[in-house]
Design a protein around this motif. Sequence first.
Motif, PDB file in Angstrom:
ATOM      1  N   ALA A 151       1.057  -1.271  -0.212  1.00 38.87           N
ATOM      2  CA  ALA A 151       0.096  -0.006  -0.020  1.00 38.87           C
ATOM      3  C   ALA A 151       0.856   1.077  -0.066  1.00 38.87           C
ATOM      4  CB  ALA A 151      -0.964  -0.052   1.261  1.00 38.87           C
ATOM      5  N   LEU A 152       1.992   1.217   0.764  1.00 40.59           N
ATOM      6  CA  LEU A 152       2.904   2.234   0.796  1.00 40.59           C
ATOM      7  C   LEU A 152       3.420   2.701  -0.405  1.00 40.59           C
ATOM      8  CD1 LEU A 152       4.300   4.657   2.463  1.00 40.59           C
ATOM      9  CD2 LEU A 152       5.725   2.835   3.432  1.00 40.59           C
ATOM     10  N   ALA A 153       3.849   1.859  -1.196  1.00 37.09           N
ATOM     11  CA  ALA A 153       4.733   2.012  -2.407  1.00 37.09           C
ATOM     12  C   ALA A 153       3.685   2.355  -3.343  1.00 37.09           C
ATOM     13  CB  ALA A 153       5.074   0.481  -2.958  1.00 37.09           C
ATOM     14  N   GLN A 154       2.398   2.526  -3.264  1.00 38.18           N
ATOM     15  CA  GLN A 154       1.514   3.070  -4.099  1.00 38.18           C
ATOM     16  C   GLN A 154       1.274   4.719  -4.186  1.00 38.18           C
ATOM     17  OE1 GLN A 154      -2.285   1.230  -4.453  1.00 38.18           O
ATOM     18  NE2 GLN A 154      -1.211  -0.740  -3.469  1.00 38.18           N
ATOM     19  N   VAL A 155       1.649   5.244  -3.114  1.00 33.90           N
ATOM     20  CA  VAL A 155       1.389   6.643  -2.756  1.00 33.90           C
ATOM     21  C   VAL A 155       2.383   7.439  -3.484  1.00 33.90           C
ATOM     22  CG1 VAL A 155       1.686   8.518  -1.131  1.00 33.90           C
ATOM     23  CG2 VAL A 155       0.811   5.984  -0.304  1.00 33.90           C
ATOM     24  N   PRO A 156       1.920   8.127  -4.266  1.00 33.19           N
ATOM     25  CA  PRO A 156       2.544   8.855  -5.519  1.00 33.19           C
ATOM     26  C   PRO A 156       3.587  10.093  -5.155  1.00 33.19           C
ATOM     27  CG  PRO A 156       0.368   9.535  -5.963  1.00 33.19           C
ATOM     28  CD  PRO A 156       0.566   8.596  -4.722  1.00 33.19           C
ATOM     29  N   GLU A 157       4.496  10.428  -5.640  1.00 31.92           N
ATOM     30  CA  GLU A 157       5.204  11.645  -5.194  1.00 31.92           C
ATOM     31  C   GLU A 157       4.576  12.895  -5.195  1.00 31.92           C
ATOM     32  OE1 GLU A 157       8.899  14.150  -7.597  1.00 31.92           O
ATOM     33  OE2 GLU A 157       9.241  11.922  -7.290  1.00 31.92           O
ATOM     34  N   GLY A 158       4.668  13.638  -4.436  1.00 31.90           N
ATOM     35  CA  GLY A 158       3.942  14.758  -4.112  1.00 31.90           C
ATOM     36  C   GLY A 158       2.706  14.710  -3.375  1.00 31.90           C
ATOM     37  N   LYS A 159       2.376  13.586  -2.974  1.00 33.26           N
ATOM     38  CA  LYS A 159       1.105  13.315  -2.310  1.00 33.26           C
ATOM     39  C   LYS A 159       1.544  12.743  -0.753  1.00 33.26           C
ATOM     40  CE  LYS A 159      -1.615  14.528  -5.457  1.00 33.26           C
ATOM     41  NZ  LYS A 159      -2.594  15.747  -5.315  1.00 33.26           N
ATOM     42  N   VAL A 160       0.460  12.678   0.126  1.00 31.38           N
ATOM     43  CA  VAL A 160       0.733  12.019   1.504  1.00 31.38           C
ATOM     44  C   VAL A 160      -0.604  11.309   1.824  1.00 31.38           C
ATOM     45  CG1 VAL A 160       2.224  14.012   2.351  1.00 31.38           C
ATOM     46  CG2 VAL A 160       0.084  14.253   2.640  1.00 31.38           C
ATOM     47  N   VAL A 161      -0.506  10.452   2.689  1.00 31.79           N
ATOM     48  CA  VAL A 161      -1.613   9.783   3.243  1.00 31.79           C
ATOM     49  C   VAL A 161      -1.279   9.675   4.840  1.00 31.79           C
ATOM     50  CG1 VAL A 161      -2.038   8.181   1.567  1.00 31.79           C
ATOM     51  CG2 VAL A 161      -0.484   7.489   3.122  1.00 31.79           C
ATOM     52  N   THR A 162      -2.377   9.571   5.692  1.00 29.46           N
ATOM     53  CA  THR A 162      -2.142   9.331   6.968  1.00 29.46           C
ATOM     54  C   THR A 162      -2.103   8.070   7.419  1.00 29.46           C
ATOM     55  OG1 THR A 162      -4.551   8.864   7.502  1.00 29.46           O
ATOM     56  CG2 THR A 162      -3.932  11.324   7.353  1.00 29.46           C
ATOM     57  N   TYR A 163      -1.575   7.821   8.571  1.00 27.13           N
ATOM     58  CA  TYR A 163      -1.307   6.611   9.290  1.00 27.13           C
ATOM     59  C   TYR A 163      -2.590   5.505   9.176  1.00 27.13           C
ATOM     60  CZ  TYR A 163       3.115   8.202  11.015  1.00 27.13           C
ATOM     61  OH  TYR A 163       4.497   8.789  11.063  1.00 27.13           O
TER      62      TYR A 163
ATOM     63  N   GLU B 259      14.655  14.701   7.679  1.00 22.37           N
ATOM     64  CA  GLU B 259      14.573  14.163   6.403  1.00 22.37           C
ATOM     65  C   GLU B 259      13.243  14.168   5.764  1.00 22.37           C
ATOM     66  OE1 GLU B 259      15.872   9.805   4.201  1.00 22.37           O
ATOM     67  OE2 GLU B 259      16.535  10.136   6.514  1.00 22.37           O
ATOM     68  N   GLN B 260      12.384  13.671   6.739  1.00 19.82           N
ATOM     69  CA  GLN B 260      10.969  13.969   6.125  1.00 19.82           C
ATOM     70  C   GLN B 260      10.729  15.299   5.547  1.00 19.82           C
ATOM     71  OE1 GLN B 260       7.562  13.677   8.794  1.00 19.82           O
ATOM     72  NE2 GLN B 260       6.406  12.465   7.372  1.00 19.82           N
ATOM     73  N   ARG B 261      10.783  16.415   6.171  1.00 19.04           N
ATOM     74  CA  ARG B 261      10.603  17.548   5.707  1.00 19.04           C
ATOM     75  C   ARG B 261      11.449  17.822   4.450  1.00 19.04           C
ATOM     76  NH1 ARG B 261       9.505  17.146  10.854  1.00 19.04           N
ATOM     77  NH2 ARG B 261       8.098  18.224  12.053  1.00 19.04           N
ATOM     78  N   ALA B 262      12.606  17.483   4.337  1.00 17.56           N
ATOM     79  CA  ALA B 262      13.547  17.721   3.146  1.00 17.56           C
ATOM     80  C   ALA B 262      12.765  16.915   2.115  1.00 17.56           C
ATOM     81  CB  ALA B 262      14.788  17.423   3.352  1.00 17.56           C
ATOM     82  N   ARG B 263      12.569  15.524   2.100  1.00 23.54           N
ATOM     83  CA  ARG B 263      11.915  14.842   1.025  1.00 23.54           C
ATOM     84  C   ARG B 263      10.688  15.456   0.540  1.00 23.54           C
ATOM     85  NH1 ARG B 263      12.972   8.389   1.704  1.00 23.54           N
ATOM     86  NH2 ARG B 263      15.178   8.690   2.035  1.00 23.54           N
TER      87      ARG B 263
ATOM     88  N   TRP C 168       8.340   6.308   2.989  1.00 23.37           N
ATOM     89  CA  TRP C 168       8.029   6.497   4.314  1.00 23.37           C
ATOM     90  C   TRP C 168       7.341   7.998   4.579  1.00 23.37           C
ATOM     91  CZ3 TRP C 168      10.812   9.611   7.170  1.00 23.37           C
ATOM     92  CH2 TRP C 168      12.070   9.917   6.838  1.00 23.37           C
ATOM     93  N   HIS C 169       8.094   8.798   4.041  1.00 24.20           N
ATOM     94  CA  HIS C 169       8.373   9.965   4.240  1.00 24.20           C
ATOM     95  C   HIS C 169       6.859  10.819   3.929  1.00 24.20           C
ATOM     96  CE1 HIS C 169       9.748   9.910   0.106  1.00 24.20           C
ATOM     97  NE2 HIS C 169       8.979  11.108  -0.075  1.00 24.20           N
ATOM     98  N   ARG C 170       6.089  10.072   3.263  1.00 26.35           N
ATOM     99  CA  ARG C 170       4.864  10.408   2.637  1.00 26.35           C
ATOM    100  C   ARG C 170       3.498  10.109   3.614  1.00 26.35           C
ATOM    101  NH1 ARG C 170       6.159   8.256  -3.269  1.00 26.35           N
ATOM    102  NH2 ARG C 170       7.817   9.724  -3.847  1.00 26.35           N
ATOM    103  N   VAL C 171       3.715   9.588   4.677  1.00 31.86           N
ATOM    104  CA  VAL C 171       2.864   9.283   5.828  1.00 31.86           C
ATOM    105  C   VAL C 171       3.029  10.101   6.739  1.00 31.86           C
ATOM    106  CG1 VAL C 171       1.908   7.447   7.169  1.00 31.86           C
ATOM    107  CG2 VAL C 171       3.259   6.872   5.104  1.00 31.86           C
ATOM    108  N   VAL C 172       1.804  10.852   7.114  1.00 29.36           N
ATOM    109  CA  VAL C 172       1.345  11.839   8.233  1.00 29.36           C
ATOM    110  C   VAL C 172       0.569  11.701   9.309  1.00 29.36           C
ATOM    111  CG1 VAL C 172       2.533  13.807   6.564  1.00 29.36           C
ATOM    112  CG2 VAL C 172      -0.080  13.166   6.710  1.00 29.36           C
ATOM    113  N   ALA C 173       0.648  12.301  10.238  1.00 23.88           N
ATOM    114  CA  ALA C 173      -0.499  11.918  11.310  1.00 23.88           C
ATOM    115  C   ALA C 173      -1.909  12.526  10.940  1.00 23.88           C
ATOM    116  CB  ALA C 173      -0.087  12.511  12.673  1.00 23.88           C
ATOM    117  N   ALA C 174      -2.821  12.385  11.753  1.00 22.51           N
ATOM    118  CA  ALA C 174      -4.217  12.892  11.413  1.00 22.51           C
ATOM    119  C   ALA C 174      -4.088  14.350  10.941  1.00 22.51           C
ATOM    120  CB  ALA C 174      -5.116  12.325  12.531  1.00 22.51           C
ATOM    121  N   GLY C 175      -5.071  14.946  10.270  1.00 24.45           N
ATOM    122  CA  GLY C 175      -5.058  16.143   9.938  1.00 24.45           C
ATOM    123  C   GLY C 175      -3.810  16.839   9.295  1.00 24.45           C
TER     124      GLY C 175
END
Length: 120
Positions: free
Chosen positions: A27-39, A91-95, A70-77
């Motif tokens: 599932a994580l591998a499907q998240v495209p560049e420039g997008k995020v999902v929550t945990y 690293e997450q913020r830079a990526r 992994w950097h494309r995963v954020v907390a709720a909201g």
Amino acid sequence: MTTRQASDNAPLTVTDLQARRDALYLALAQVPEGKVVTYGELASMAGLGRAARWVGRALSQLPDGTTLPWHRVVAAGGRLSLADGSPSGVEQRARLRVEGVLSHNDRVDIRRHGWRPSAQ
């Protein structure tokens, strides 16, 4: 060998745990560049129900050099849960910045950058 309890209190075997990880990584591998999902969204996408905390723990155990986004995963909201100033937080913020995902007050605009598989 058991590792942790499932929601129905049945013990998870090592095989079950690996199957959960495999589903998460797919599932994580499907998240495209420039997008995020929550945990929580990632847990749901992987068929893991409401396992947001488990997802966070599993992602914290990824091996160095992983190619999973992994950097494309954020907390709720849209909250960035990795501490600013920590190695992983920096690293997450830079990526995310390189991908055009900017944060303000440690939050990402989910309406603009949020992703769901059906929204491709």
